[in-house]
Write an enzyme that holds these catalytic residues in place. Structure first.
Site, PDB file in Angstrom:
ATOM      1  N   ILE A 189       0.867  -1.176   0.000  1.00  0.00           N
ATOM      2  CA  ILE A 189       0.000   0.000   0.000  1.00  0.00           C
ATOM      3  C   ILE A 189       0.901   1.222   0.000  1.00  0.00           C
ATOM      4  O   ILE A 189       1.699   1.416   0.919  1.00  0.00           O
ATOM      5  CB  ILE A 189      -0.927   0.031   1.241  1.00  0.00           C
ATOM      6  N   ASP A 190       0.776   2.040  -1.036  1.00  0.00           N
ATOM      7  CA  ASP A 190       1.583   3.253  -1.167  1.00  0.00           C
ATOM      8  C   ASP A 190       0.712   4.448  -0.779  1.00  0.00           C
ATOM      9  O   ASP A 190       0.613   4.806   0.381  1.00  0.00           O
ATOM     10  CB  ASP A 190       2.115   3.352  -2.589  1.00  0.00           C
TER      11      ASP A 190
END
Length: 218
Positions: free
Chosen positions: A137-138
């Site tokens: 997850i960025d």
């Protein structure tokens, strides 16, 4: 109310490990800065996440939804551990799998233009406990898009497991339910995480070098 499980937090000044300490494919020798998370540590952490998932979701049919391509190794290893727990449980439950592909990266930046590929027939999610399995997850925008899509099919429950979550100022604040490692804002590759489709064949999570970025730039 269930709380999100804790994660292993890797600090901003984590030095990582010298490449010479591990088996790294020769064709990537000049393309990596360091080993960031060794494969053995990934596997141990994944085993614990499997226990957390079963504790929270193991009371009803689980549909495990793999986000391709980067999530496939974490997905396979996590499911192996979940299946082992399920086999040895007095209250084992059925589990099925499905796959979806999202595209939001070019080179080392999330484009913000999120394309959903597949997922045309997700009606099987209705009334099920859905576990979405992602590699990293960025910003969180990609996962928010996918969650909106999945919830249209009225699942009983939706939880997200991600191997990695980045600490980044670009984040929209989204946090998965199950997280392996929280990492600094570095572009990492390996263990199926890619840079323009390269590096998926590394066992360890590594930090890509500037040489590697230039070499494989799209």
């Amino acid at each position: 109310m269930p709380t999100r499980s804790p994660s292993v937090v890797i600090s901003d000044d984590e030095p990582g490990y010298d490449l010479d300490l591990f088996c790294i494919p020769n064709h990537y020798a000049e393309d990596l800065e360091k080993v960031f998370i060794p494969h053995g540590l990934i596997m141990d952490r994944t085993e614990r996440l499997a226990r957390d998932v079963m504790k929270e979701m193991g009371g009803h049919h689980i549909v495990a939804l793999c986000v391709l391509k980067g999530g496939y190794k974490f997905f396979a290893d996590l499911l192996d551990y979940i299946k082992a727990l399920n086999r040895n449980s007095d209250r084992s439950i059925p589990m099925t799998v499905d796959f979806i592909r999202l595209k939001s990266y070019c080179n080392d930046q999330s484009t913000g233009d999120i394309k959903v590929i597949g997922g045309d027939d997700l009606s099987t999610l209705t009334g099920k406990n859905v576990l979405i399995v992602e590699d990293i997850i960025d910003t969180g925008k990609t996962m928010q898009t996918l969650l909106s899509l999945v919830k249209q099919y009225s699942p009983k429950m939706v939880k997200v497991a991600s191997l990695l979550v980045k600490r980044t100022s670009r984040s929209v604040g989204y946090r998965p339910d199950f997280v392996g490692f929280e990492i600094p804002d570095k572009f990492v590759v390996g263990y199926a995480l890619d840079y323009n489709e390269y590096f998926r064949d590394l066992n360890h999570v590594c930090v890509i070098s500037e040489t590697g970025k230039a070499k494989y730039k799209a």
